[in-house]
Every structure is written in structure tokens, then in C-alpha cells.
Design a protein around this motif. Structure first.
Motif, short mmCIF file in Angstrom:
data_model
loop_
_atom_site.label_atom_id
_atom_site.label_comp_id
_atom_site.label_asym_id
_atom_site.label_seq_id
_atom_site.Cartn_x
_atom_site.Cartn_y
_atom_site.Cartn_z
N UNK A 144 1.02 -0.55 -0.07
CA UNK A 144 0.31 0.24 -0.23
C UNK A 144 0.92 1.30 -0.13
N UNK A 145 1.77 1.23 0.69
CA UNK A 145 2.73 2.40 0.52
C UNK A 145 3.23 2.52 -0.61
N UNK A 146 4.21 1.49 -0.74
CA UNK A 146 5.30 1.58 -2.61
C UNK A 146 3.83 2.25 -3.27
N UNK A 147 2.24 2.01 -3.64
CA UNK A 147 1.43 2.13 -4.21
C UNK A 147 1.06 3.72 -4.27
N UNK A 148 1.29 4.42 -2.96
CA UNK A 148 1.01 5.58 -2.87
C UNK A 148 1.98 6.47 -3.51
N UNK A 149 3.22 5.43 -3.19
CA UNK A 149 4.46 6.37 -3.80
C UNK A 149 4.40 6.45 -5.09
N UNK A 150 3.93 5.24 -5.94
CA UNK A 150 3.69 4.81 -7.34
C UNK A 150 3.15 6.19 -7.89
N UNK A 151 1.60 6.39 -7.77
CA UNK A 151 0.75 7.11 -7.63
C UNK A 151 1.11 8.62 -7.53
N UNK A 152 2.41 9.31 -6.50
CA UNK A 152 1.96 10.63 -6.66
C UNK A 152 3.71 10.61 -7.65
N UNK A 153 4.39 9.46 -7.68
CA UNK A 153 5.09 10.09 -8.70
C UNK A 153 4.32 9.85 -10.14
N UNK A 170 3.48 13.64 -14.60
CA UNK A 170 2.55 14.01 -15.71
C UNK A 170 2.38 15.71 -15.06
N UNK A 171 2.76 16.29 -14.11
CA UNK A 171 3.09 17.79 -14.23
C UNK A 171 3.93 18.58 -14.48
N UNK A 172 5.14 17.54 -14.33
CA UNK A 172 6.65 18.34 -14.98
C UNK A 172 6.35 18.26 -16.57
N UNK A 173 5.61 16.82 -17.10
CA UNK A 173 5.94 16.83 -18.74
C UNK A 173 5.32 18.10 -19.07
N UNK A 175 9.25 22.27 -5.16
CA UNK A 175 10.96 21.44 -4.40
C UNK A 175 9.66 19.73 -3.90
N UNK A 176 10.62 18.92 -5.40
CA UNK A 176 9.48 17.61 -5.19
C UNK A 176 10.48 16.71 -4.34
N UNK A 177 10.02 15.70 -3.35
CA UNK A 177 10.62 14.67 -2.74
C UNK A 177 11.05 13.63 -3.04
N UNK A 178 11.57 13.46 -2.37
CA UNK A 178 12.71 11.73 -2.52
C UNK A 178 12.28 10.99 -2.09
#
Length: 570
Positions: free
Chosen positions: A263-272, A277-280, A313-316
Motif C-alpha cells: 500500500x505504501x509503495x502504491x501511494x508513492x507510485x501514484x504520487x510519482x 505528468x505535471x513536469x511533462x 521542491x519535489x520530495x525524494x
């Protein structure tokens, strides 16, 4: 030796040109030939006396020796004669007056030293001559009632020499000795015998009481074992269920941690995904701005895009490359190892505690004395469960060696005294009181007692007997007392090409079983069994004797002409 042993079983007359057959019985040559000529059409030949069956007609062997003084001597030993079956019956005393067929004796005269049937006893009742004669119930061995030196009836007892004597013995040999009448000595010994009988009866009562206690203890043992088995099964079932619960808890732990991590990994994947998309989109705007020809629009948009980009500033997202469920597997493995070590230690403790407990045993503090006053061995051995497979029999294998001191002179021993063959020429054996002087027999050196033993014997030829005997079997003569299996001191299995014959004392049992050239013998001395097996891919029981062995036994063999036995090294 009974005179019937000099008679032919078929014609009931004195043996004429006697011949013997593989089972050892002797007949007139013409009687046996006539008997078997009538059986030629059947293809099966039986011994007229013991009914042993032969697939092919055996070759009779002429019998020689001093017993048949009218016959030419032969270098081969004559087989033992037929058992002494008196017409009065094997267990009866025959009338000494009857000629031919003897009737059963009903009385013995201690004056005449003879036994009489009802017919020949009449003169003792009708004639005054026999009025003073003393009649008793029939007894055998009348020779024991006669003084061997004076040929008079034994009437007195010499206490000095502790022997029965006649009146003439008092004159010289036993003069001045302490002597009483046989009746007086009998009366005194009868009292002592009564005390002995009372002691025996008390021992019987004591043994019966011990037997009853042992039976009750056995029942209690069975019930205790059954309860322990049920409780152990329940305890182990509870332990298995506890381990299964631990397995379920461990599965839940792994599953919940896996689900949280995913679940944690899926949340980070969705945010990334959104940030990419925003950066593109912003990259596309920068590309379009760089291509515009409107200088004012470029300057205004540029400052806004630069300010927006610098302010964000984007989190890592950092990933642990070493994350795994390996520690869980390791922990479970260590748990298993600890459980195995603990269970093994506990099992050893339980086994030691149980093995230290003795259910029943003989009390060696109370030694029994034999009749001669010697200390009788008190074996702790208990009857063993007779094996079923050859591998199990071999656990009881013993090494046996033929004793040259007992071997008949025409028995040739070879292969380290493990093989015996009946030859025509006598061997150069030294004189020995232990040697069978008239029968082709040999015993082993090793006494077997108090345990379980197994050995195997290969036999070949027309016939051989395999058995065991007490050391006290007679060695001189042809009688049943000398032959293995024909007396109370021995047991044997006679083997021919088509059948077997189990023999002990007066009992004989004919057995039809498949031919086997190798016989396995299993002796449970403490348990009182002697079993013979046909050895092959499977062990096939031929016969089992039930006996109470009172002393050590010696394996022994009887070998027929052109036959041999070999003890197998196991």
C-alpha cells in the motif's frame, strides 16, 4: 533290548536277510521287496512302519553286525531297529509266559520275578504252592528286583551302603552293616516323601499365586500402556494444533506486513505518476514559450514559469534494496532446530526413565538346587517373539562346529568340521566314550541354553535327520535310547526327497511339504520351542516342537548312506 527289535514288522518273524531303508527301519529283504512290488504302479513308496513317503524307490541296504550273528558282516552300520511295540502296548508290561502275541500283564510276582496276564496268573490263586508268593501291580524292569550277585530277590535295605540287598548279601558282603527290611525303610522314606510332597504342593500354591499376580500385573500393564498411548496421542495432537496456530499467526504476520508495504509503495507510485505528468506539461509549456515571436509574452511567461519552478521542491522516494522476509524464514528455521533438539532431549529422558523400570524378573537371591545338590542356572531370558523374515532370524545366528569325539567312525568330517558324510571306510578317530558306536550320528560342540539361537543346514542324498539332544543321550548300541528323536532326551526332523517326519520319544508326525535342501532351525530355549523352516525367498514353517527344556541341548545329526549334511556359516 527287546526281542521285538529282531523281528520283521511285516511278517512278525525273526529277521531273514535284513535290509534297512533311509528312515532307518529294518525288514526282511523278501518282505520289503514284495511290499514295494505291489506299490510299483502307484509311483509312491512308503515305509511300512513309519509311513515316510519316497518319490522314487530307495535302494535297501543290507544290515550286518553282531546283532544279527547269522548274517554276513557288512562295513555299513545297521540302522536302528523298529521301536519296541509290544502287542500289550508300548506303555504296558507284557506277560512273561505268553508265547507269540503277548497279553497285557496284570500282576507281578516278587517271588517268581515274573509278570503274568490274567490267564497265566490263575495258578497263583488256585495252587497252594504259590500261596506265600507276593503279588503286586505289574511293574517293568524286573531285573532291578534281583540281586546281580546272588540272583535272589531283593528284600532288605543296607543303610550303611545305601542299597537294596538280598538275604545272602547279609552273610558276607554286608555283614555287620545297619540293615532293615525294605518295608521298614519304605515306611520311613514314605514319611519324608510326604513332607517333600507337602513342600512341592506349597511351592505349587506359591507359583499359582505368583502366576495370578503376574496375570493381574499384565492386565494392568496393558491398561496402563493403552492409557499412556491415548494421552500421548492427545498431547501430540495438541502440540500439532499449537504448531499449526503458530503457522497461521506467522502467515498473518507476513501477509499484513506485505500488504502494508505494498500500500505504501502504491501511494508513492501514484504520487510519482502525477508529478511526472505535471513536469511533462511544464516542459511542453517551456518548449512552446521558447518558440514564440512575441517578446512581451515571452518575458511575462518566463518570469512566472521560473518562479513557479524554483518555488516547488519535489520530495525524494528512497527504496531499501535489502528489504526481504528472510529474517522470518531464518527465525522459523531456528525455531524448528530448537524444537527438534528439545524434543530429542526430552524423548531420551523419557526412554531412560521407562527402560529403568523392570516389569518382572527372576529373583537371583533365591537359588534353586538340582537333585544332585548342584546349583541350577537361573536364566533371566524370557521367550522371544519368533521372527517371520530371514533377516530377522539372522539376528539370532550362532556358529556351530561338529564334535569329532562324538562322530560315528564312518562319518567323514570336513570343511572345518562343519560337513559330515557317511563313507564306507572307517575314519582314524581315537577312542572316546562320547562316540556313537553303532549309529551314523554326530553332535555339535556347542551347548545351547537360556536364549534364542538360529542355524541353517544343507542336506543332500536319500535322507538325513536334523535335531537337538541333551548331553545324556546314550552312545552305545542301536536302540531308541541312542537315536536322535526316538527318546525323551531328543527332538529331530527326518528329511527325505518327498516328505518330512517330526520325531520325539514315541511320537511321530508325517509332514508333507515342498522339498528344500536347506533347513533353518530356530531354538528358543527359554520359551520352549524348536522350529524347522524351509529356507528360501520366504521362510516356510515345516514343524514346531513345544517342549520344556530342562538342560542345555546340543545340535545333532543322523546321516544316511550316500548322504551329507553341512552347517552353513551365517
Amino acid at each position: 533290548m527287546s526281542s521285538d527289535q529282531d523281528s520283521c514288522y511285516l511278517c512278525k518273524e525273526h529277521l531273514r536277510d535284513p535290509v534297512s531303508i533311509p528312515c532307518g527301519h529294518v525288514f526282511c529283504s523278501i518282505c520289503l521287496k514284495t511290499y514295494w512290488d505291489h506299490a510299483d504302479h502307484t509311483g509312491s513308496f512308503l515305509c511300512p512302519q513309519c509311513r515316510v513317503t519316497y518319490n522314487k524307490r530307495p535302494t535297501p541296504r543290507r544290515v550286518g553286525g553282531s546283532r544279527y550273528s547269522t548274517l554276513p558282516r557288512d562295513s555299513f552300520p545297521p540302522p536302528p531297529p523298529s521301536p519296541d511295540y509290544n502287542y500289550a502296548g508300548p506303555q504296558d508290561v507284557g506277560c512273561d509266559i505268553c508265547i507269540g502275541k503277548k497279553h497285557k500283564a496284570v500282576k507281578t510276582c516278587l517271588m517268581c520275578l515274573a509278570s503274568y496276564c490274567e490267564k497265566h496268573l490263575k495258578p497263583h490263586f488256585e495252587s497252594a504252592t504259590f500261596k506265600r508268593h507276593k503279588l503286586v501291580d505289574e511293574i517293568g524292569h524286573l531285573d532291578r528286583q534281583i540281586c546281580p550277585q546272588h540272583q535272589k530277590g531283593l528284600e532288605l535295605y543296607c543303610r550303611t551302603d545305601q542299597m537294596c540287598i538280598c538275604v545272602l548279601c547279609t552273610v558276607k558282603e554286608h555283614k555287620g552293616h545297619d540293615m532293615v527290611s525294605a518295608e521298614q525303610e519304605r515306611a520311613e522314606e514314605q514319611q519324608r516323601l510326604g513332607a517333600t510332597q507337602a513342600d512341592v504342593q506349597e511351592k505349587i500354591h506359591d507359583r499359582l499365586k505368583q502366576m495370578e499376580e503376574l496375570k493381574q500385573a499384565v492386565d494392568a500393564l496393558k491398561n496402563s500402556a493403552q492409557r499412556a498411548l491415548q494421552e500421548c496421542e492427545k498431547t501430540f495432537s495438541d502440540m500439532i494444533r499449537a504448531i499449526e496456530r503458530m503457522q497461521q499467526e506467522m502467515a498473518k504476520l507476513i501477509s499484513s506486513n506485505k500488504r502494508a508495504a505494498l500500500n505504501n509503495a502504491e501511494g508513492h507510485l501514484e504520487r510519482l505518476t502525477h508529478e511526472i505528468s505535471d513536469l511533462k506539461r511544464r516542459d511542453n509549456e517551456i518548449t512552446q514559450l521558447s518558440r514564440t515571436e512575441d517578446h512581451i509574452h515571452f518575458i511575462q511567461s518566463y518570469h512566472m514559469l521560473i518562479a513557479q519552478t524554483e518555488a516547488e521542491e519535489l520530495p525524494t522516494v528512497s527504496v531499501n534494496p535489502y528489504f526481504s522476509f528472510g529474517p522470518v524464514t531464518k527465525a522459523v528455521s531456528e525455531m524448528k532446530q530448537h524444537l527438534n533438539e528439545f524434543s530429542n532431549e526430552e524423548l531420551v529422558k523419557v526412554a531412560k526413565a521407562v527402560n529403568k523400570m523392570t516389569f518382572c524378573q527372576l529373583d537371583e537371591s533365591k537359588k534353586r538346587l538340582s537333585i544332585k545338590g548342584e546349583e541350577a542356572p537361573m536364566y533371566k531370558s524370557v521367550p522371544v517373539q519368533e521372527p517371520q523374515y530371514r533377516e530377522d532370524f539372522l539376528r539370532y545366528a550362532c556358529q556351530l562346529t561338529l564334535d569329532p569325539n562324538t562322530a560315528y567312525r564312518q562319518l567323514y568330517l570336513s570343511r572345518g568340521n562343519r560337513k559330515a558324510t557317511l563313507k564306507r571306510d572307517p575314519q582314524a578317530y581315537h577312542d572316546s566314550s562320547a562316540r556313537f558306536d553303532s549309529l551314523p550320528q554326530v553332535l555339535c560342540m556347542e551347548p545351547l541354553s537360556g536364549g534364542a539361537y538360529y542355524w541353517e543346514v544343507d542336506w543332500s542324498g536319500e535322507g538325513a535327520a536334523i535335531g537337538v539332544t541333551y548331553k545324556g543321550i546314550k552312545r552305545a548300541g542301536y536302540g531308541d535310547g541312542c537315536r536322535i528323536g526316538y527318546n525323551r532326551k531328543s527332538w529331530s526332523l527326518f528329511c527325505s526327497d518327498s516328505s518330512y517326519s517330526a520325531r520325539h520319544s514315541k511320537d511321530q508326525l508325517e509332514i508333507t511339504a515342498p522339498y528344500s535342501s536347506r533347513i533353518g532351525v530356530f531354538l528358543d530355549h527359554a520359551g520352549g520351542t524348536l522350529s524347522f523352516y524351509a529356507v528360501g525367498e520366504s521362510m516356510s514353517l515345516i514343524h514346531r516342537f513345544k517342549a520344556s527344556f530342562a538342560e542345555p541341548v546340543y545340535p545333532g545329526f543322523w546321516v544316511w548312506y550316500e548322504s551329507a549334511i553341512t552347517i552353513i556359516q551365517l
